[in-house]
Design an enzyme around this catalytic site. Structure first.
Site, short mmCIF file in Angstrom:
data_model
loop_
_atom_site.label_atom_id
_atom_site.label_comp_id
_atom_site.label_asym_id
_atom_site.label_seq_id
_atom_site.Cartn_x
_atom_site.Cartn_y
_atom_site.Cartn_z
N HIS A 183 -5.75 8.29 -9.20
CA HIS A 183 -4.47 9.00 -9.10
C HIS A 183 -3.63 8.99 -10.36
O HIS A 183 -2.70 9.78 -10.48
CB HIS A 183 -3.67 8.46 -7.92
CG HIS A 183 -4.36 8.71 -6.61
ND1 HIS A 183 -4.52 9.97 -6.10
CD2 HIS A 183 -4.93 7.88 -5.72
CE1 HIS A 183 -5.17 9.90 -4.94
NE2 HIS A 183 -5.43 8.64 -4.68
N CYS A 218 -8.06 5.94 2.29
CA CYS A 218 -8.44 5.71 0.89
C CYS A 218 -9.26 4.43 0.77
O CYS A 218 -10.28 4.40 0.07
CB CYS A 218 -7.19 5.57 0.02
SG CYS A 218 -6.42 7.13 -0.42
N CYS A 241 23.59 4.87 19.18
CA CYS A 241 24.13 4.21 17.99
C CYS A 241 24.19 5.14 16.79
O CYS A 241 25.05 5.01 15.93
CB CYS A 241 23.26 2.99 17.62
SG CYS A 241 23.30 1.68 18.84
#
Lengths: 148, 254, 106
Positions: free
Chosen positions: B174, B215, B74
């Site tokens: 972060h 984490c 495909c």
């Protein structure tokens, strides 16, 4: 290559030992080196051992050894031997070379369990041995995190 | 619904500010690594993740399932360019977003009539790597589908939620403390630009889900179930947060 | 069929120095690691890597547990003649993989 049979036998002996006892020391590294050089004095120089001085993870430390040599039939590097002083066993690898290589160079990636000295010994076609060593600081010792 | 609208406004405001020439402070975890590891990532002949891309290329051409179809039947070679850069996305006819692994599993079950891959299985990772590699160099481009807004907002809420025995949120490390050291390693900003990554800690390739689970365990929270939509929601938010950053192909990380 | 990635030029001039890189998929279980049950996971490593050019040895490398997973090796060869560079990895549990690349030397 005479060194290999000794090395494989040694490795088998060490894996049969209890886990707590599996630890190279500067003495066992020196002994492993002597099994290769057999008392011939080792000279410093001609060997360039390239390993990062500070390593993020001891699991995969890029390392290369380059030996100054014309790599001709008359004067070439017969083998490169790399040792460590704090992993569970003192060997890293042994590589047999010939003038067909053109350049006495091997690069790979190694495991380092802790901050330690790595030593590379070059075995020359004239029977001499040359050495370089490097001190590596390992931020995270080679330990593996399983899939949780 | 109002929270989602506010979140959208915040995102548009950030993009607008960036467009105005405000310095982009975002940086990939690539820049937190030493030169030796950066070189390992950059060199296709030495990046261990390329072993998985090669395996994925082989699987792409291998027929599977009751339908006896391969992906290649495909999808032409190279047709996956840009796909990884715009996932997670809602599959056509679907109601909720899926990540790249989820999309591959949908093709497995619906089109190839084969079993789903087990989470984190080698074959699934190889196919994901093969697809992700084709977006290397392209900018992270989350789709402009308004239906994603709700899920993205949920992801942002999870990102800011204090969790676990250590009671930390993703944002505390972060956003607030990125660049500072944790156990000797620099805390990255946590942009998913290099997934699936070859993580030295794993000695193999792994998905963003695996990293997120690490984490969660790290902050001593119960990791969500592998199939949980919360990972997709988080990834949706993280990809929006990383909008415009460059996809790295297969990242190498410590 | 094991997964191997070899990087070597397809053509070279006679006498030219070429660099050859090889990666092989292998977990390199050291034999020093305890599993979650507290027991040592048995060693499972590649012990030897050899490379040859039309049958002439280029490299014979003995690997130990200290070699990282998915071993990478890079070395050099002087281009001698057209033919095949054959690489072979052998190790624990009967592990044996051979892959080769063709090279044209003018």
């Amino acid at each position: 290559m005479a060194g290999r049979r000794h090395f494989l036998g040694g490795a088998a002996a060490i894996t049969l030992m209890p886990f707590e006892a599996a630890r190279a020391t500067p003495e066992s590294m020196a002994a492993a080196i002597q099994l290769v050089v057999k008392g011939v004095p080792i000279r410093d120089g001609r060997v360039i051992l390239d390993v990062p001085p500070l390593v993020e993870n001891g699991n995969t430390v890029p390392l290369s050894v380059l030996v100054e040599s014309p790599m001709t039939d008359a004067d070439y590097v017969r083998a490169i031997h790399v040792f460590n002083e704090k992993n569970p066993q003192p060997h890293v690898f042994d590589a047999r070379l010939s003038p067909r290589n053109g350049k006495a160079f091997v690069a790979t990636r190694i495991k380092l369990s802790d901050q330690q000295k790595v030593v590379a010994i070059a075995e020359m076609s004239d029977g001499t041995y040359w050495r370089a060593s490097a001190d590596v600081i390992v931020t995270l010792a080679a330990c593996l995190e399983d899939i949780i | 619904m109002k929270r989602a609208a506010l979140a959208l406004v915040a995102v548009f405001a950030a993009s607008f500010a960036l467009a105005q020439g405000v310095k982009d402070e975002r940086r990939s975890g690539y820049h937190d690594m030493g030169p030796a590891l950066q070189k390992m990532q950059d060199d296709d002949s030495s990046n261990p993740g390329m072993l998985f891309v090669q395996k994925g290329a082989g699987l792409w051409r291998t027929p599977a399932g009751a339908a006896g179809k391969s992906c290649a039947d495909c999808h032409a070679e190279g047709s996956m360019k840009g796909v990884a850069a715009r996932y997670p996305a809602i599959p056509s006819g679907g109601q909720a977003p899926v990540d790249l692994e989820g999309r591959i599993d949908l093709c497995r079950t619906e089109n190839q009539k084969a079993d789903r891959f087990a989470p984190e299985s080698d074959d699934l990772l190889a196919l994901t790597a093969y697809v992700a590699q084709q977006s290397r160099g392209l900018p992270v481009s989350p789709p402009a589908d308004p239906k994603l807004a709700l899920f993205r907002a949920e992801g942002e809420a999870l990102y800011r939620l204090r969790q676990g025995q250590l009671n930390l949120s993703c944002a505390i490390c972060h956003d607030d403390n990125a660049g500072k050291k944790l156990a000797g390693i620099a805390i990255p900003q946590a942009h998913p630009t290099g997934y699936p990554i070859y993580r030295l800690e794993w000695q193999t390739l792994g998905s963003l889900k695996r990293r997120l689970r690490n984490c969660l365990v790290g902050i001593r929270a119960e990791p969500y179930a592998w199939e949980s939509p919360q990972y997709v929601a988080l990834e949706l938010y993280l990809m929006e947060r990383a909008r415009g950053m460059t996809m790295e192909g297969i990242g190498v990380r410590p | 069929m094991a997964n191997v990635l070899i990087n070597a030029p397809k053509t070279a001039k006679k006498g030219e120095l070429i660099e050859i890189k090889a990666l092989v998929l292998h977990q390199m279980e050291t034999g020093f690691r305890a599993g979650t049950n507290g027991r040592i996971i048995p060693r499972n490593i590649i012990e030897r890597f050899t490379a040859s050019w039309n049958g002439k040895e280029l490299l014979d490398m003995t690997m130990s547990s200290a070699i990282a997973a998915n071993p990478f090796v890079s070395f050099f060869a002087v281009a001698s003649e057209s033919g095949r560079i054959v690489m072979r990895w052998t190790g624990d549990n009967g592990f044996q993989v051979e892959e080769s690349v063709a090279i044209a030397v003018e």
